[in-house]
Design an enzyme around this catalytic site. Structure first.
Site, PDB file in Angstrom:
ATOM      1  N   ILE A 131       0.852  -1.199   0.000  1.00 20.48           N
ATOM      2  CA  ILE A 131       0.000   0.000   0.000  1.00 20.48           C
ATOM      3  C   ILE A 131       0.885   1.244   0.000  1.00 20.48           C
ATOM      4  O   ILE A 131       1.653   1.458   0.941  1.00 20.48           O
ATOM      5  CB  ILE A 131      -0.873   0.022   1.274  1.00 20.48           C
ATOM      6  N   GLY A 132       0.791   2.071  -1.010  1.00 21.24           N
ATOM      7  CA  GLY A 132       1.620   3.281  -1.094  1.00 21.24           C
ATOM      8  C   GLY A 132       0.834   4.528  -0.752  1.00 21.24           C
ATOM      9  O   GLY A 132       0.537   5.344  -1.637  1.00 21.24           O
ATOM     10  N   SER A 134       1.137   6.331   2.941  1.00 22.50           N
ATOM     11  CA  SER A 134       1.813   7.229   3.889  1.00 22.50           C
ATOM     12  C   SER A 134       3.110   7.793   3.320  1.00 22.50           C
ATOM     13  O   SER A 134       3.806   7.136   2.550  1.00 22.50           O
ATOM     14  CB  SER A 134       2.145   6.470   5.171  1.00 22.50           C
ATOM     15  N   GLU A 252     -10.215  -1.847   4.071  1.00 23.11           N
ATOM     16  CA  GLU A 252      -9.065  -2.089   4.940  1.00 23.11           C
ATOM     17  C   GLU A 252      -9.446  -2.158   6.414  1.00 23.11           C
ATOM     18  O   GLU A 252      -8.788  -2.823   7.198  1.00 23.11           O
ATOM     19  CB  GLU A 252      -8.010  -0.985   4.723  1.00 23.11           C
TER      20      GLU A 252
HETATM   21  C1  LIG Z   1       2.130  -1.799  11.466  1.00 25.78           C
HETATM   22  C2  LIG Z   1       1.942  -0.686  10.488  1.00 25.78           C
HETATM   23  C3  LIG Z   1       1.848  -0.955   9.133  1.00 25.78           C
HETATM   24  C4  LIG Z   1       1.698   0.096   8.225  1.00 25.78           C
HETATM   25  N1  LIG Z   1       1.661  -0.210   6.887  1.00 25.78           N
HETATM   26  C5  LIG Z   1       1.504   0.792   6.007  1.00 25.78           C
HETATM   27  C6  LIG Z   1       1.502   0.511   4.603  1.00 25.78           C
HETATM   28  O1  LIG Z   1       1.660  -0.656   4.190  1.00 25.78           O
HETATM   29  N2  LIG Z   1       1.346   1.521   3.731  1.00 25.78           N
HETATM   30  C7  LIG Z   1       1.173   2.807   4.154  1.00 25.78           C
HETATM   31  O2  LIG Z   1       0.984   3.674   3.313  1.00 25.78           O
HETATM   32  N3  LIG Z   1       1.203   3.125   5.473  1.00 25.78           N
HETATM   33  C8  LIG Z   1       1.378   2.144   6.401  1.00 25.78           C
HETATM   34  N4  LIG Z   1       1.428   2.445   7.735  1.00 25.78           N
HETATM   35  C9  LIG Z   1       1.413   3.847   8.148  1.00 25.78           C
HETATM   36  C10 LIG Z   1       0.158   4.301   8.867  1.00 25.78           C
HETATM   37  O3  LIG Z   1      -0.941   4.331   8.024  1.00 25.78           O
HETATM   38  C11 LIG Z   1       0.489   5.655   9.476  1.00 25.78           C
HETATM   39  O4  LIG Z   1       1.477   5.450  10.483  1.00 25.78           O
HETATM   40  C12 LIG Z   1      -0.694   6.331  10.082  1.00 25.78           C
HETATM   41  O5  LIG Z   1      -1.608   6.714   9.099  1.00 25.78           O
HETATM   42  C13 LIG Z   1      -0.290   7.564  10.911  1.00 25.78           C
HETATM   43  O6  LIG Z   1       0.526   8.425  10.175  1.00 25.78           O
HETATM   44  P1  LIG Z   1       1.903   8.988  10.766  1.00 25.78           P
HETATM   45  O7  LIG Z   1       2.692   7.833  11.242  1.00 25.78           O
HETATM   46  O8  LIG Z   1       2.477   9.919   9.763  1.00 25.78           O
HETATM   47  O9  LIG Z   1       1.470   9.797  12.082  1.00 25.78           O
HETATM   48  P2  LIG Z   1       0.943  11.284  12.145  1.00 25.78           P
HETATM   49  O10 LIG Z   1      -0.099  11.501  11.101  1.00 25.78           O
HETATM   50  O11 LIG Z   1       2.107  12.215  12.188  1.00 25.78           O
HETATM   51  O12 LIG Z   1       0.215  11.285  13.563  1.00 25.78           O
HETATM   52  C14 LIG Z   1       0.960  11.356  14.796  1.00 25.78           C
HETATM   53  C15 LIG Z   1      -0.051  11.442  15.929  1.00 25.78           C
HETATM   54  O13 LIG Z   1      -0.815  12.661  15.786  1.00 25.78           O
HETATM   55  C16 LIG Z   1      -2.214  12.371  15.745  1.00 25.78           C
HETATM   56  N5  LIG Z   1      -2.887  13.244  14.806  1.00 25.78           N
HETATM   57  C17 LIG Z   1      -2.517  13.520  13.523  1.00 25.78           C
HETATM   58  N6  LIG Z   1      -3.408  14.334  12.942  1.00 25.78           N
HETATM   59  C18 LIG Z   1      -4.377  14.557  13.863  1.00 25.78           C
HETATM   60  C19 LIG Z   1      -5.592  15.329  13.857  1.00 25.78           C
HETATM   61  N7  LIG Z   1      -5.994  16.001  12.774  1.00 25.78           N
HETATM   62  N8  LIG Z   1      -6.348  15.322  14.960  1.00 25.78           N
HETATM   63  C20 LIG Z   1      -5.972  14.611  16.067  1.00 25.78           C
HETATM   64  N9  LIG Z   1      -4.820  13.882  16.139  1.00 25.78           N
HETATM   65  C21 LIG Z   1      -4.054  13.876  15.060  1.00 25.78           C
HETATM   66  C22 LIG Z   1      -2.306  10.932  15.263  1.00 25.78           C
HETATM   67  O14 LIG Z   1      -3.506  10.314  15.674  1.00 25.78           O
HETATM   68  C23 LIG Z   1      -1.078  10.313  15.928  1.00 25.78           C
HETATM   69  O15 LIG Z   1      -1.363   9.935  17.242  1.00 25.78           O
HETATM   70  C24 LIG Z   1       1.615   1.436   8.671  1.00 25.78           C
HETATM   71  C25 LIG Z   1       1.714   1.715  10.041  1.00 25.78           C
HETATM   72  C26 LIG Z   1       1.905   0.676  10.934  1.00 25.78           C
HETATM   73  C27 LIG Z   1       2.034   1.018  12.392  1.00 25.78           C
END
Ligand SMILES: Cc1cc2nc3c(=O)[nH]c(=O)nc-3n(C[C@H](O)[C@H](O)[C@H](O)COP(=O)(O)OP(=O)(O)OC[C@H]3O[C@@H](n4cnc5c(N)ncnc54)[C@H](O)[C@@H]3O)c2cc1C
Length: 384
Positions: A131-132, A134, A252
């Site tokens: 999945i592309g 993040s 998903e």
């Molecule tokens: C095991 C695992 C597998 C994954 N696999 C994939 C994958 O295959 N492909 C892919 O594309 N991604 C993948 N991800 C990524 C995942 O989708 C992201 O980590 C997730 O969407 C959060 O994004 P971020 O890490 O940039 O955190 P951020 O968006 O930076 O968030 C950090 C914190 O701030 C909070 N926050 C952010 N915005 C808000 C808001 N507007 N209001 C309140 N709180 C907020 C969040 O809830 C979080 O607690 C994976 C993640 C994990 C842990």
């Protein structure tokens, strides 16, 4: 006032229940040598031969049309296969992204050529997807994605970085969410598209590992440096990527994978608690009751998907409640059984506990964080 909403309560399906014993029989033979620790890998377990064997039995792409390698079975028959494989701790990582969301996305939006070429390979357990979505500066805020694809005379030229890409290093394909419009704040949602990327043959693409807290390699960074893919890599309609990706997230977020990640720990806990008295019985009773409720909600979402709906609100509720449940289990287990979590322990309970503790913190991040899901739920209920 918040709108009324409900989860449908589909009755058990005779065809699906008939399938259950066949699936259980197959799994008990196929997984007989799998240790408790391996079973607790849950959907991180990667075994292409196992995925192929499910494909050979017609248990991947189950609901898809036969002309695309599918089997035209019901969402509930698929549900039985998914929940039984997860409950048994089967290694599902080589097929589950393709079967759960990339295949359905292609089926709904892909071109005829994409469907004919790729879907039969997913259904056979041959094609591995990642999945592309993040990026380093846009996880929750997916609309802020900066990876950009520009149409040129020879195809799409892509520049940008994706991150946390599960199994990109083993995958054949990625569905890439990227910008194709010319930018600007007004285009946050309008200027995005989805492209089907062939990971092993695309020039200008580099995959780098990210080692996780459990010291394992599932995640990756994927760098596109003027990477070139053909014009016909576009999935669906240019500029409609946001709407498409929202329906992909409904696939998903709702399945039994959202509350069965620590099921092996429950199995080991029940074993370890034998003869443990009232407190043990109460704890297991509570865990079981919560599991039954989650399963009931999740089957409701399966019914809505079967009816062709896009139940984003319902899926967000299942995912949020499921993550709370999955993450509570190691804490409950630790209060009931003495001893330290240790992956090398000869006690299956303590080895599995260690694995679950190391992985559980990520369960409320993957597929959308808790805070984001609650925002979706609040909006869906008319509260914001
Ligand atoms: C095991 C695992 C597998 C994954 N696999 C994939 C994958 O295959 N492909 C892919 O594309 N991604 C993948 N991800 C990524 C995942 O989708 C992201 O980590 C997730 O969407 C959060 O994004 P971020 O890490 O940039 O955190 P951020 O968006 O930076 O968030 C950090 C914190 O701030 C909070 N926050 C952010 N915005 C808000 C808001 N507007 N209001 C309140 N709180 C907020 C969040 O809830 C979080 O607690 C994976 C993640 C994990 C842990």
């Amino acid at each position: 006032m918040a709108p009324r909403f409900s989860f449908p309560s589909p009755p058990p399906s005779a065809a699906a229940e008939a399938l259950r014993s066949e699936v259980r029989g197959f799994l008990s033979a196929a997984l007989k040598d799998r240790t408790s620790l391996e079973r607790s890998e849950s959907w991180n377990g990667f075994d292409k031969a196992f995925s192929r064997s499910l494909g050979a039995r017609g248990w991947l792409g189950m609901t898809w049309p036969k002309r695309y390698g599918g089997h035209e079975r019901s969402a509930f028959e698929r549900y039985v296969v998914v929940e039984e494989t997860l409950a048994a701790g089967a290694p599902v990582a080589a097929h589950w992204i393709g079967d759960r969301q990339s295949g359905p996305t292609l089926l709904r939006y892909g071109t005829e050529a994409q469907k004919t070429r790729v879907l039969p390979r997913i259904a056979a357990g041959e094609a591995v997807f990642c999945i592309g979505m993040s990026e380093p500066d846009s996880g929750s805020d997916l609309a802020a994605s900066r990876t950009r694809a520009v149409r040129s005379h020879d195809g799409w030229r892509i520049t940008g970085t994706k991150v946390w890409t599960t199994n990109a290093h083993r995958a054949d394909y990625m569905i890439l969410f990227c910008r194709t419009g010319d930018g600007g704040a007004a285009e946050r949602h309008a200027g995005a598209s989805q492209l089907l990327i062939e990971l092993k043959t695309t020039p200008g693409l580099t995959i780098r590992p990210i080692i996780d807290l459990a010291n394992q390699h599932h995640f990756n960074e994927v760098h596109f440096e003027d990477a070139l893919v053909p014009t016909d890599a576009l999935i669906g309609t240019e500029g409609e990527g946001w709407r498409q990706v929202m329906s992909e997230l409904a696939f998903e977020r709702s399945g039994p994978d959202r509350f069965l990640s620590s099921i092996q720990l429950i199995v080991e806990l029940i074993d370890a608690l034998q003869g443990g008295g009232d407190a043990a019985e109460l704890a297991v009773g509570r865990l079981t009751a919560h599991l039954i409720v989650l399963r009931r909600l999740s089957r409701g979402v399966a019914a809505m998907l079967e009816a062709g709906e896009t139940p984003s609100l319902h899926a967000a509720i299942v995912k949020d409640l499921g993550a709370i449940y999955e993450q509570s289990i190691p804490e409950i287990a630790r209060t009931l059984i003495e001893g330290e979590p240790d992956r090398a322990s000869t006690s299956a309970f303590h080895a599995v506990l260690a694995n679950v503790v190391l992985n559980a913190s990520s369960w409320s991040l993957r597929g959308g964080t808790r805070e984001i899901l609650r925002g979706i739920i609040a909006r869906g209920l008319g509260l914001r």
